[in-house]
Design a protein around this motif. Structure first.
Motif, PDB file in Angstrom:
ATOM      1  N   VAL A 162       0.818  -1.228   0.006  1.00 13.38           N
ATOM      2  CA  VAL A 162       0.037   0.012  -0.151  1.00 13.38           C
ATOM      3  C   VAL A 162       0.795   1.304   0.186  1.00 13.38           C
ATOM      4  N   ILE A 163       0.378   2.399  -0.262  1.00 16.91           N
ATOM      5  CA  ILE A 163       0.809   3.625   0.196  1.00 16.91           C
ATOM      6  C   ILE A 163      -0.216   4.090   1.362  1.00 16.91           C
ATOM      7  N   CYS A 164       0.544   4.386   2.359  1.00 20.18           N
ATOM      8  CA  CYS A 164      -0.202   4.376   3.620  1.00 20.18           C
ATOM      9  C   CYS A 164      -0.817   6.026   3.858  1.00 20.18           C
ATOM     10  N   LYS A 165      -1.863   5.977   4.475  1.00 20.42           N
ATOM     11  CA  LYS A 165      -2.397   7.510   4.614  1.00 20.42           C
ATOM     12  C   LYS A 165      -1.531   8.785   4.874  1.00 20.42           C
ATOM     13  N   LEU A 207       0.250   9.293   1.593  1.00 22.41           N
ATOM     14  CA  LEU A 207      -0.727  10.043   0.733  1.00 22.41           C
ATOM     15  C   LEU A 207      -0.984  11.506   0.987  1.00 22.41           C
TER      16      LEU A 207
END
Lengths: 135, 135
Positions: free
Chosen positions: B126-129, B132
């Motif tokens: 993922v690309i974490c919050k 982002l």
DNA sequence: CTATATGCAAATAGTTTGCACGGAT
DNA sequence: ATCCGTGCAAACTATTTGCATATAG
């Protein structure tokens, strides 16, 4: 795609060593370094270990080959292909591929975490059909 | 459960070395061998590498600790806990845990293959919050 | 007190690298 | 002729083991 073409596409010369490595992976489906070494040394006794390492690493870089890791197991290599999950029989140790939709789960993760999901790696430990009911 | 109790339950003596290893894992959530070695050598300089290896292996055998493998990453260790999947941020490399229901997928695999599903290992890139939308 | 655990050093295993040679374009 | 790939040996990294000593229970 033929292995020769696959290599050319990736700007690698189609040497007998590389073809032998690809053939071995194709034949095995999933192979550990040890598997590869054993099978290759039978067909191609002079193919050196460093050539196997070097080429696997190169092919992984170029996404021709994937490295797959499992808990309590050695790493496996496979020719890169469509996204799939692995089913690993805990009895006979065979590894099968299985196609599955993971969009719903990804959506759920994104919704609950705020992360953006890019990809996944999934394996299931199973007892395969054949081990469940031997003939 | 306290680490002392956890060790006793598993018939291991509660040595300072073992407690230090468990504390480190608890603190990190997920730690590579290198992480562990680095953190430990600061707190407990005489704790030897072979003791770390020996104890991690023992604790894995006894299911107190799990070894988690990711593609293109070193192996990680974590204190064994409820089933969960790992979300691995491809930018900051942080590993988060996430709880998820996998029964539906298991059912689907069993139906389509005839295999019996026992367990699974799942991770998402993922690309974490935080990566982002940096503050 | 006794069995287990530890630290150290050595052994073993796994992987990468440097270099000279050989083969393909 | 040039470049790339290979094999071999050596270097390096990772992991395990044997043994004498220390320590938890």
């Amino acid at each position: 795609m033929s292995h020769i073409k696959l290599l050319k596409t990736n700007e690698l010369k189609a040497t007998p060593q590389r073809l032998c490595i690809l053939d071995t992976l194709r034949e095995c489906g999933h192979a550990t370094l040890e598997d590869i070494q054993k099978i290759i040394s039978a067909k191609f006794p002079t193919l050196s270990l460093s050539t196997i390492y070097r080429n696997l690493n190169e092919m992984i870089q170029k996404d021709m080959v994937s490295e797959v890791k499992f808990a309590n197991k050695k790493d496996y290599f496979e020719i890169a292909k469509e996204k799939h999950v692995h089913l690993v029989c805990q009895k006979c140790k065979k590894i099968e591929d299985f196609e599955i939709k993971t969009d719903e789960i990804s959506r759920q993760i994104e919704e609950q975490t705020g992360d953006k999901v890019l990809a996944n790696t999934i394996s299931f430990d199973v007892i395969c059909k054949d081990c469940l009911s031997p003939k």
